[in-house]
Design an enzyme around this catalytic site. Structure first.
Site, PDB file in Angstrom:
ATOM      1  N   ILE A  98       0.870  -1.182   0.000  1.00  0.00           N
ATOM      2  CA  ILE A  98       0.000   0.000   0.000  1.00  0.00           C
ATOM      3  C   ILE A  98       0.902   1.225   0.000  1.00  0.00           C
ATOM      4  CG2 ILE A  98      -1.766   1.350   1.207  1.00  0.00           C
ATOM      5  CD1 ILE A  98      -2.837  -1.140   2.471  1.00  0.00           C
ATOM      6  N   ASP A  99       0.975   1.908  -1.126  1.00  0.00           N
ATOM      7  CA  ASP A  99       1.684   3.187  -1.131  1.00  0.00           C
ATOM      8  C   ASP A  99       0.634   4.250  -0.864  1.00  0.00           C
ATOM      9  OD1 ASP A  99       4.051   4.800  -1.470  1.00  0.00           O
ATOM     10  OD2 ASP A  99       3.098   5.583  -3.264  1.00  0.00           O
ATOM     11  N   ASP A 225       8.522   2.781  -3.270  1.00  0.00           N
ATOM     12  CA  ASP A 225       7.557   3.850  -3.569  1.00  0.00           C
ATOM     13  C   ASP A 225       7.639   4.286  -5.036  1.00  0.00           C
ATOM     14  OD1 ASP A 225       6.776   4.151  -0.821  1.00  0.00           O
ATOM     15  OD2 ASP A 225       8.589   5.319  -0.453  1.00  0.00           O
TER      16      ASP A 225
END
Lengths: 279, 279
Positions: A98-99, A225
């Site tokens: 989950i970014d 990321d």
């Protein structure tokens, strides 16, 4: 000696990455509207949830079964065993389950699954999926980037004074880091149309790739990321560099991405460069 | 002597405001993906386009034909004739044809038509429409607020340290104003989970109303940016105040909105208060 990968193998990795994104997206979507159990990592604003960990575990298991010789770098795996991550020439799956975890915690829809695959230390496949908005961004090296199947291309703006930028506060609360970030923010704001902050590095890079905003600067990000997003931006005609304007190093925890090298060249002199260490 | 408005009249105004939002939205959507002619107003970052002006002209004409005794305050009308706007007890339509013009120029989808209606200087109807995303936010005083027909309610977070906030750079490039804004940004960032910036005051208020983010602070906004959104937030259970925590004054060019009064009370001491004059 560098690793040789055949086209049909790359195609197979790509299809797997897209399938993983959909599976991860399903899990994220199920958890998005429910109560979340939140823990913190490096600071009170560096959040992690059970969903981050569950999605990463699922993804890692699928990859290790299907490609037992491949390497895996995942945000939550690195966080748990404290190891720094080493990028080798082997095919490596660099995953952020989950970014935008803070967005996830606050039910802000800009939450993404990010998966970049490197071969010989170069990103060759990038997949970013935003499940709440059903937005799938994909790229293969040399073959363009796509949003839900539509080809992406960057903005044609070349002057910083006519550009909209993306910059983030980030999760560090170290006063020196914040001071440099706010100085950078003031300088860029003064020189441009304005600054937006959406809370996900992967999505930020995809927004520039989509022609929404012209540039993005961030200190403190990690390889997971940006691995996928940087290829998506490059393949949309954009430019990704270190914040000094040098070649980007995905392990160096800082990045600037823009629609053109002109924008990067105008951004660089406005920045106080922070050394954030390495992944 | 205060003005008396009957329920069926208010219902008629509401329906007209929603119809205007859809008509305005159609015009905005048609122009969104085309080349834009951009001019500047107060600063190099204070933008206006032909579409802002065309939408406001259309809306003003419809209102003046349908309600000849009503007053009208519109962003572009005020910009052209240089008059300050006076709020009276008469029914007054406060309109921003495009809130988020910079977003519009950069093809960032967070672009809204905002229409608030005041009677006796109090906002009784609020309509914010985001045409690119087909998101319609509406509120009638005392009757709740809605997103595409679904009832809205705010986040239940009560501690600033667990909150996500929205703050904007804005269009002023005055160094003193920027210094105060960046000091505020640092203080709020340090005390919270993080800060987002979406570039439209009307949408920002609607996001807090939707339970996405817990609070919003902005100096330099105008009455047309916030008239509709503040009612939408109040009717979702939220709180709107002056940045000092006093009663909000929609002509005073500053606002804080939050999911609860606790969040406002924790925000206020962190802010350097700017006097931005009056509309």
């Amino acid at each position: 000696m560098s690793v040789q990968i055949l086209d049909h193998q790359l195609e197979d990795y790509f299809n797997t990455a897209v399938e993983l994104a959909k599976k991860a997206g399903q899990k994220i979507k199920e958890a998005f509207y429910k109560e979340k159990n939140v823990n913190t990592k490096q600071s009170a604003a560096d959040l992690v949830t059970e969903t981050d960990q569950a999605v990463e575990k699922m993804v890692q298991e699928i990859i290790s079964q299907k490609y037992p010789t491949h390497k895996f770098i995942g945000e939550e795996t690195v966080a748990v065993d404290g190891s720094s991550c080493t990028l080798t020439d082997d095919p490596t799956w660099i995953v952020d389950p989950i970014d935008g975890t803070t967005n996830f915690v606050h039910s802000i829809p800009e939450v993404s699954f990010s998966c970049g695959i490197t071969v010989n230390k170069e990103v060759v496949i990038g997949v970013v999926y935003v499940p709440i908005l059903d937005q799938m961004y994909t790229a293969k090296k040399g073959q363009g980037s796509f949003f839900n199947g539509q080809k992406l291309s960057v903005s044609s703006v070349t002057e910083l004074k006519q550009a909209a930028l993306i910059m983030e506060g980030g999760s560090s609360r170290d006063p020196d880091i914040l001071k440099a970030k706010l100085d950078n923010l003031r300088n860029v704001l003064t020189a441009s149309h304005g600054i937006r902050a959406y809370g996900s590095a992967a999505i930020n890079l995809c927004k520039i790739a989509s022609g929404i905003c012209e540039g993005y600067v961030e200190y403190g990000i990690h390889c997971w990321d940006i691995a996928a997003g940087l290829l998506i931006l490059q393949e949309a005609g954009g430019v990704v560099k270190d914040t000094t304007g040098e070649e980007v190093d995905i392990m160096r925890r800082r990045i600037t991405g823009a629609c053109s090298v002109n924008i990067v060249n105008q951004l660089v002199p406005l920045l106080t460069h922070l050394d954030m260490g390495r992944d």
